[in-house]
Design an enzyme around this catalytic site. Structure first.
Site, PDB file in Angstrom:
ATOM      1  N   TRP A 128      13.050  15.829  65.151  1.00 58.81           N
ATOM      2  CA  TRP A 128      13.499  14.523  65.622  1.00 58.81           C
ATOM      3  C   TRP A 128      12.589  13.437  65.069  1.00 58.81           C
ATOM      4  O   TRP A 128      11.774  12.867  65.785  1.00 58.81           O
ATOM      5  CB  TRP A 128      13.525  14.491  67.158  1.00 58.81           C
ATOM      6  CG  TRP A 128      14.598  15.386  67.664  1.00 58.81           C
ATOM      7  CD1 TRP A 128      15.935  15.116  67.658  1.00 58.81           C
ATOM      8  CD2 TRP A 128      14.460  16.687  68.208  1.00 58.81           C
ATOM      9  NE1 TRP A 128      16.631  16.184  68.175  1.00 58.81           N
ATOM     10  CE2 TRP A 128      15.754  17.165  68.528  1.00 58.81           C
ATOM     11  CE3 TRP A 128      13.369  17.517  68.464  1.00 58.81           C
ATOM     12  CZ2 TRP A 128      15.977  18.416  69.077  1.00 58.81           C
ATOM     13  CZ3 TRP A 128      13.604  18.762  69.016  1.00 58.81           C
ATOM     14  CH2 TRP A 128      14.891  19.202  69.316  1.00 58.81           C
TER      15      TRP A 128
ATOM     16  N   HIS B 135      17.357  11.463  70.768  1.00 61.71           N
ATOM     17  CA  HIS B 135      18.532  12.187  71.263  1.00 61.71           C
ATOM     18  C   HIS B 135      18.822  11.736  72.694  1.00 61.71           C
ATOM     19  O   HIS B 135      18.005  11.014  73.295  1.00 61.71           O
ATOM     20  CB  HIS B 135      18.359  13.712  71.165  1.00 61.71           C
ATOM     21  CG  HIS B 135      17.107  14.257  71.789  1.00 61.71           C
ATOM     22  ND1 HIS B 135      16.875  15.588  71.949  1.00 61.71           N
ATOM     23  CD2 HIS B 135      15.997  13.651  72.297  1.00 61.71           C
ATOM     24  CE1 HIS B 135      15.703  15.790  72.518  1.00 61.71           C
ATOM     25  NE2 HIS B 135      15.143  14.627  72.746  1.00 61.71           N
TER      26      HIS B 135
ATOM     27  N   ARG C 132      17.063   7.947  64.378  1.00 59.50           N
ATOM     28  CA  ARG C 132      16.204   8.919  63.682  1.00 59.50           C
ATOM     29  C   ARG C 132      15.724   8.344  62.357  1.00 59.50           C
ATOM     30  O   ARG C 132      16.510   7.774  61.601  1.00 59.50           O
ATOM     31  CB  ARG C 132      16.948  10.225  63.432  1.00 59.50           C
ATOM     32  CG  ARG C 132      17.246  10.899  64.733  1.00 59.50           C
ATOM     33  CD  ARG C 132      17.379  12.362  64.618  1.00 59.50           C
ATOM     34  NE  ARG C 132      17.875  12.853  65.898  1.00 59.50           N
ATOM     35  CZ  ARG C 132      18.501  13.993  66.064  1.00 59.50           C
ATOM     36  NH1 ARG C 132      18.710  14.772  65.025  1.00 59.50           N
ATOM     37  NH2 ARG C 132      18.900  14.359  67.260  1.00 59.50           N
TER      38      ARG C 132
ATOM     39  N   GLN D 268      25.335   9.953  70.434  1.00 57.58           N
ATOM     40  CA  GLN D 268      25.429  11.311  70.978  1.00 57.58           C
ATOM     41  C   GLN D 268      26.040  11.239  72.360  1.00 57.58           C
ATOM     42  O   GLN D 268      26.084  10.177  72.981  1.00 57.58           O
ATOM     43  CB  GLN D 268      24.032  11.940  71.094  1.00 57.58           C
ATOM     44  CG  GLN D 268      23.471  12.420  69.771  1.00 57.58           C
ATOM     45  CD  GLN D 268      22.237  13.296  69.959  1.00 57.58           C
ATOM     46  OE1 GLN D 268      21.620  13.324  71.021  1.00 57.58           O
ATOM     47  NE2 GLN D 268      21.872  14.014  68.908  1.00 57.58           N
TER      48      GLN D 268
ATOM     49  N   VAL E 226      16.315  24.879  75.653  1.00 57.31           N
ATOM     50  CA  VAL E 226      17.360  25.830  76.061  1.00 57.31           C
ATOM     51  C   VAL E 226      16.984  27.245  75.651  1.00 57.31           C
ATOM     52  O   VAL E 226      16.209  27.454  74.725  1.00 57.31           O
ATOM     53  CB  VAL E 226      18.745  25.481  75.441  1.00 57.31           C
ATOM     54  CG1 VAL E 226      19.343  24.266  76.084  1.00 57.31           C
ATOM     55  CG2 VAL E 226      18.644  25.327  73.939  1.00 57.31           C
TER      56      VAL E 226
ATOM     57  N   ALA F  58      23.636  22.897  78.830  1.00 62.48           N
ATOM     58  CA  ALA F  58      23.539  21.507  78.375  1.00 62.48           C
ATOM     59  C   ALA F  58      24.016  21.455  76.932  1.00 62.48           C
ATOM     60  O   ALA F  58      23.985  22.466  76.221  1.00 62.48           O
ATOM     61  CB  ALA F  58      22.105  21.016  78.478  1.00 62.48           C
TER      62      ALA F  58
HETATM   63  C1  YSA Z   1      20.812  20.780  72.286  1.00 61.24           C
HETATM   64  C2  YSA Z   1      20.708  21.590  73.408  1.00 61.24           C
HETATM   65  C3  YSA Z   1      20.906  20.990  74.648  1.00 61.24           C
HETATM   66  O1  YSA Z   1      20.736  21.742  75.749  1.00 61.24           O
HETATM   67  C4  YSA Z   1      21.248  19.658  74.779  1.00 61.24           C
HETATM   68  C5  YSA Z   1      21.363  18.879  73.655  1.00 61.24           C
HETATM   69  C6  YSA Z   1      21.141  19.423  72.428  1.00 61.24           C
HETATM   70  C7  YSA Z   1      21.211  18.564  71.228  1.00 61.24           C
HETATM   71  C8  YSA Z   1      19.829  18.057  70.793  1.00 61.24           C
HETATM   72  N1  YSA Z   1      19.301  17.106  71.726  1.00 61.24           N
HETATM   73  C9  YSA Z   1      19.986  17.409  69.448  1.00 61.24           C
HETATM   74  O2  YSA Z   1      19.805  16.217  69.297  1.00 61.24           O
HETATM   75  N2  YSA Z   1      20.372  18.257  68.492  1.00 61.24           N
HETATM   76  S1  YSA Z   1      20.695  17.807  66.973  1.00 61.24           S
HETATM   77  O3  YSA Z   1      19.542  17.218  66.378  1.00 61.24           O
HETATM   78  O4  YSA Z   1      21.223  18.937  66.278  1.00 61.24           O
HETATM   79  O5  YSA Z   1      21.821  16.711  67.097  1.00 61.24           O
HETATM   80  C10 YSA Z   1      23.008  16.941  67.814  1.00 61.24           C
HETATM   81  C11 YSA Z   1      24.204  16.474  67.034  1.00 61.24           C
HETATM   82  O6  YSA Z   1      24.022  15.117  66.659  1.00 61.24           O
HETATM   83  C12 YSA Z   1      24.364  17.217  65.719  1.00 61.24           C
HETATM   84  O7  YSA Z   1      25.053  18.420  65.936  1.00 61.24           O
HETATM   85  C13 YSA Z   1      25.170  16.234  64.917  1.00 61.24           C
HETATM   86  O8  YSA Z   1      26.550  16.290  65.286  1.00 61.24           O
HETATM   87  C14 YSA Z   1      24.611  14.915  65.380  1.00 61.24           C
HETATM   88  N3  YSA Z   1      23.596  14.397  64.452  1.00 61.24           N
HETATM   89  C15 YSA Z   1      22.338  14.832  64.269  1.00 61.24           C
HETATM   90  N4  YSA Z   1      21.694  14.065  63.379  1.00 61.24           N
HETATM   91  C16 YSA Z   1      22.554  13.134  62.975  1.00 61.24           C
HETATM   92  C17 YSA Z   1      23.787  13.341  63.655  1.00 61.24           C
HETATM   93  N5  YSA Z   1      24.851  12.547  63.483  1.00 61.24           N
HETATM   94  C18 YSA Z   1      24.707  11.536  62.596  1.00 61.24           C
HETATM   95  N6  YSA Z   1      23.585  11.256  61.901  1.00 61.24           N
HETATM   96  C19 YSA Z   1      22.494  12.032  62.079  1.00 61.24           C
HETATM   97  N7  YSA Z   1      21.379  11.714  61.420  1.00 61.24           N
END
Ligand code: YSA
Length: 333
Positions: free
Chosen positions: A151, A168, A194, A208, A251, A301
């Site tokens: 992140w 997030h 980010r 999100q 998780v 979650a």
């Molecule tokens: C995971 C487990 C949990 O119990 C709850 C939440 C999560 C998600 C975690 N907080 C998270 O942020 N995961 S992630 O970094 O993989 O991002 C989640 C989703 O946001 C991704 O699957 C994607 O659809 C989107 N995402 C991530 N980076 C992005 C993006 N969308 C656009 N631009 C980006 N830079």
């Protein structure tokens, strides 16, 4: 009295408001004759003043009234004249009023909220500026943990305060659990940030939607049922999704969900079963899974990338179009 009659005639002959104003100033302006007579009253002998003052007051009142009346008449006349010069061509085509509309991401968010509401989820919110504790520590991501690299963070100045733009929506889980007791189901949509390179599917800001369900005996099966229902309701057809094992410190087990598109699989969300350390951080008693979990709380979650969902739903191949402010793009929705 003779004077009054003469002045009144003069007033009645005024042909427009401009001329009337000239006459008014002739009598009541700074150098006007009635103003002058009133001013000089004070210089007259007592007896003379007593004689002249009442007559002058009558003159003043009558002339003022006459000016007022004439002014009313002339104004009405001029308004009539203006109106008769105007006309409406009822056969001319109307001018189209352009109406705006909601941004596609806002529309999508409203739809998604609607789907989850129908599944019994309450919509909650959290701040975009977060503390290190809510964004990382309480989510089982301690300092120096390699997961913090996932992140890339915009830190706010002064750095000593350790404030950041949330990376997030997961911190909302902690904020909600600190002030509520299970059982519950919530979603928390919102903007996240980010510090990473942008490309067709990544931007530095995006949306999100966090989901959290906590109760007794909750399992991955409940999560799959909810998420299948969500995709079906949103896309109004059966869509192909897959769960891939993945790692998020908050998780256990964790996974990612991809959706099939014409060009292959696109990652849509991260998810998993809430880690016991997270429950402990908010003072909940986590279920002991080895003992079937009946005594404590369990939950799943997830964090959906709303922009990615919008890209799939509206068939958009570059996420950056959402934030470009190009009216030609926005008009298509
Ligand atoms: C995971 C487990 C949990 O119990 C709850 C939440 C999560 C998600 C975690 N907080 C998270 O942020 N995961 S992630 O970094 O993989 O991002 C989640 C989703 O946001 C991704 O699957 C994607 O659809 C989107 N995402 C991530 N980076 C992005 C993006 N969308 C656009 N631009 C980006 N830079």
């Amino acid at each position: 009295m003779e004077d009054i009659a003469k002045i009144k005639q003069e007033i009645d002959r005024a042909e427009n408001l401009e001329e009337l104003d000239r006459i008014r100033r002739k009598y009541f302006g700074k150098k006007g004759s009635i103003s002058f007579a009133l001013r000089t009253l004070g210089t007259l002998k007592e007896e003379e003043r007593r004689k002249q003052a009442p007559a002058l007051q009558i003159l003043k009142r009558e002339i003022e009234e006459a000016v007022k009346q004439r002014s009313k008449n002339l104004a009405a006349k001029e308004a009539d004249a203006n109106l008769s010069g105007e006309w409406v061509d009822v056969s001319a085509p109307g001018r189209k009023v352009r109406s705006g509309h909601l941004h596609p991401l806002t529309r999508l968010q409203e739809k998604v909220n609607g789907v989850f509401s129908s599944l019994g989820f309450e919509v909650v919110e959290g701040p975009e500026i977060e503390t290190e504790w809510y964004n990382f520590d309480a989510l089982n991501i301690p300092k120096d943990h390699p997961a913090r690299d996932m992140w890339d963070t915009f830190w706010l100045k002064p750095e000593s305060e350790k404030l950041l733009l949330r990376t997030h929506t997961s911190p909302v889980q902690i904020r909600y659990m600190e002030t509520h007791q299970p059982p519950f189901r919530i979603i928390a949509p919102g903007r996240v940030f980010r510090h990473e390179a942008s490309d067709a599917s990544h931007d530095i800001q995006f949306y999100q939607l966090e989901g959290l369900m906590v109760d007794k005996d909750i399992s991955v099966a409940n999560f799959k049922a909810v998420i299948n229902e969500f995709f079906k309701a949103l896309f109004e057809k059966d869509v192909k999704i897959r769960l891939r094992p993945s790692y998020f410190p908050f998780v256990e087990p964790g996974f990612e969900i991809d959706m099939k598109s014409a060009s292959g699989w696109l990652e849509m969300m991260g998810a998993g079963m809430v880690h016991p350390n997270v429950f402990q951080a908010v003072g909940y008693n986590p279920a002991n899974l080895a003992l079937s979990g009946a005594e404590g709380w369990q939950g799943f979650a997830f964090g959906i990338g709303l922009d990615r969902i919008a890209m799939m739903k509206y068939k958009i191949d570059d996420i950056r179009l959402f934030y470009g402010g190009d009216v030609r793009f926005l008009k298509q929705f």
